[in-house]
Motif scaffolding. Structure first.
Motif, short mmCIF file in Angstrom:
data_model
loop_
_atom_site.label_atom_id
_atom_site.label_comp_id
_atom_site.label_asym_id
_atom_site.label_seq_id
_atom_site.Cartn_x
_atom_site.Cartn_y
_atom_site.Cartn_z
N GLY A 124 0.75 -1.05 0.01
CA GLY A 124 -0.06 0.00 -0.09
C GLY A 124 0.96 1.13 0.14
N PRO A 125 0.11 2.56 0.33
CA PRO A 125 0.87 3.55 0.03
C PRO A 125 2.06 4.02 0.99
CG PRO A 125 -1.40 3.99 1.04
CD PRO A 125 -1.41 2.66 0.51
N PHE A 126 2.14 3.32 2.12
CA PHE A 126 2.79 3.34 3.40
C PHE A 126 3.86 2.20 3.55
CE2 PHE A 126 -1.09 5.22 4.06
CZ PHE A 126 -0.99 6.59 4.14
N ALA A 127 3.94 1.57 2.45
CA ALA A 127 4.86 0.34 2.54
C ALA A 127 6.37 0.63 2.51
CB ALA A 127 4.69 -0.48 1.52
N ASP A 128 6.66 2.03 2.42
CA ASP A 128 8.11 2.53 2.61
C ASP A 128 8.45 3.24 3.84
OD1 ASP A 128 8.93 1.32 0.30
OD2 ASP A 128 8.30 3.19 -1.04
N SER A 129 7.24 3.17 4.75
CA SER A 129 7.48 3.85 5.94
C SER A 129 8.33 3.22 7.15
CB SER A 129 5.94 4.38 6.53
OG SER A 129 5.57 3.27 7.04
N GLY A 130 8.43 4.12 8.07
CA GLY A 130 9.20 3.31 9.25
C GLY A 130 8.35 2.38 10.00
N LEU A 131 7.14 2.60 9.85
CA LEU A 131 5.91 1.58 10.55
C LEU A 131 6.23 0.29 9.80
CD1 LEU A 131 4.02 1.16 12.59
CD2 LEU A 131 2.31 2.31 11.23
N ALA A 132 6.11 0.46 8.47
CA ALA A 132 6.22 -0.85 7.67
C ALA A 132 7.63 -1.60 7.95
CB ALA A 132 6.20 -0.56 6.32
N THR A 133 8.55 -1.12 8.28
CA THR A 133 9.89 -1.47 8.49
C THR A 133 9.90 -2.34 9.78
OG1 THR A 133 11.03 0.11 7.16
CG2 THR A 133 12.38 -1.14 8.79
N VAL A 134 9.35 -1.58 10.88
CA VAL A 134 9.18 -2.44 12.07
C VAL A 134 8.14 -3.61 12.10
CG1 VAL A 134 10.23 -0.44 13.64
CG2 VAL A 134 7.75 -0.48 13.10
N PHE A 135 7.13 -3.40 11.23
CA PHE A 135 6.13 -4.43 11.24
C PHE A 135 6.92 -5.84 10.49
CE2 PHE A 135 4.05 -6.96 7.91
CZ PHE A 135 3.16 -7.75 8.71
N ASP A 136 7.63 -5.44 9.48
CA ASP A 136 8.43 -6.64 8.73
C ASP A 136 9.14 -7.38 9.85
OD1 ASP A 136 7.40 -6.62 6.48
OD2 ASP A 136 8.79 -5.20 5.51
N GLN A 137 9.95 -6.47 10.72
CA GLN A 137 11.08 -7.01 11.61
C GLN A 137 10.54 -7.82 12.67
OE1 GLN A 137 13.00 -3.28 12.42
NE2 GLN A 137 14.47 -3.63 11.17
N ALA A 138 9.20 -7.24 13.26
CA ALA A 138 8.71 -7.90 14.46
C ALA A 138 7.88 -8.76 13.88
CB ALA A 138 7.54 -6.89 15.06
N ARG A 139 7.25 -9.13 12.63
CA ARG A 139 6.63 -10.42 12.26
C ARG A 139 7.44 -11.60 12.16
NH1 ARG A 139 5.18 -9.93 6.13
NH2 ARG A 139 7.74 -9.83 6.26
N ASP A 140 8.77 -11.38 11.93
CA ASP A 140 9.74 -12.48 11.96
C ASP A 140 10.55 -12.37 13.29
OD1 ASP A 140 8.78 -13.06 9.35
OD2 ASP A 140 10.25 -11.63 8.55
#
Length: 338
Positions: A138-154
């Protein structure tokens, strides 16, 4: 020299005290976010929202209900517990939203978020434009929130991941930083990710306490990119993420070069007395800079100098008067003899 040394010592103590306060607060919110990942109510909310969000399959409908048609002003959207439509997601929201809103308010977070494992933002307290969007594509896939989501999911249970301050479009382009941790149930299964948006105002409150800063003193943070991580305590001063790469003492701070320079140019262009040091922020090195205009630092010395000059002038004048009086005491008898 003694007054200048006292100023150095005061700046060092002030910076160390504020740095300790900041570090204690950051450790506290990190611990609070970590605890959310195993909080029974958060686990129940993750299960409930994942199920009902998948039933909706209508991001636009959720945004309409909680953002576009929210009866409250933008700054008060979190007051809406349940829209009027009778759909399962709204019932889940009415059950869990007061709990998350209380967490947000009690901990001072700007916002609290829940993601499913697919990267959908299935819940947020504040309901900005990022709500019910896909953080993978989506439109916020490059945000800092997207980054920490990816890290926390794994990530492992209890691990907390940090994304540094950057401008975040859903928050009106203001500076935003995020912490995230996986939501893990009692069986060890990861259900989603819970995240919090760090309140930059609290950073300013800690650093900008006027006590000890005099009339012109500033105490501010510098990130690894040589942009500020706090705002000036003066209304017409610099803001968050202001470029300070031209300041030589900013580079020194990031290199953990604890130094004091008598005369340097500040971020506002003034000639200042500066103290620099480095602090650890979630594994990153940030600089802490204390500045005071040189005119204020040297004011006590100048005042003492002026007093000394006045004293010397007074002594000279008094000596002259006494000399004149003594001379007259000898001249008058001679005049009478003449």
């Amino acid at each position: 020299r003694n007054i200048m040394q006292q100023t150095r010592d005061n700046f060092a103590l002030l910076a160390a005290s504020r740095g300790a306060d900041l570090t204690a607060w950051l450790d506290d919110i990190q611990s609070n976010v970590a605890s959310l990942g195993t909080d029974p109510t958060v686990i129940s909310a993750a299960n409930g929202f994942v199920s009902t969000y998948n039933l909706m399959i209508d991001s636009a409908g959720l945004q309409a209900a909680y953002v576009l048609n929210n009866p409250h002003p933008a700054a008060e959207r979190d007051k809406l517990d349940k829209p009027p439509e009778q759909v399962p997601y709204h019932f889940q929201h009415a059950q869990f939203h007061p709990y998350f809103r209380e967490i947000k308010n009690a901990e001072g977070f700007y916002d609290v978020f829940l993601f499913n494992l697919d990267g959908d933002l299935i819940y947020s307290v504040f309901k900005e434009a990022d709500f019910a969007t896909d953080f993978r594509t989506g439109p916020f896939a490059d945000s800092g929130l997207a980054t920490v989501f990816d890290q926390a999911r794994d990530g492992a249970k209890g691990a907390v991941f940090f994304s540094d301050f950057e401008r975040y479009a859903p928050s009106n382009g203001l500076a935003a930083a995020f912490l995230a941790t996986p939501v893990v149930d009692q069986s060890g299964a990861t259900l989603g990710v819970v995240a919090a948006q760090i309140p930059k105002e609290r950073v300013n409150e800690i650093l900008n306490n006027a006590r000890g800063l005099g009339d012109t003193g500033e105490l501010y943070l510098m990130g690894p990119d040589l942009r500020t991580r706090s705002a000036s305590r003066f209304g017409n001063g610099f803001g968050f993420l202001t470029d300070a790469s031209a300041l030589p003492h900013a580079t020194a701070a990031l290199q953990n070069d604890v130094a004091i320079a008598r005369e340097v140019t500040s971020i506002t262009g003034a000639t200042v007395f500066a103290k620099t040091s480095a602090i650890d922020v979630f594994g990153q090195t940030w600089g802490m800079i204390a500045e005071m205009e040189l005119s204020e630092v040297t004011a006590p010395t100048i005042a003492i100098r002026n007093k000394m000059i006045g004293l010397v002038v007074g002594v000279v004048l008094l000596s002259s008067i006494l000399g004149w009086l003594i001379a007259r005491s000898f001249v008058r008898p001679l005049d009478r003899l003449g």
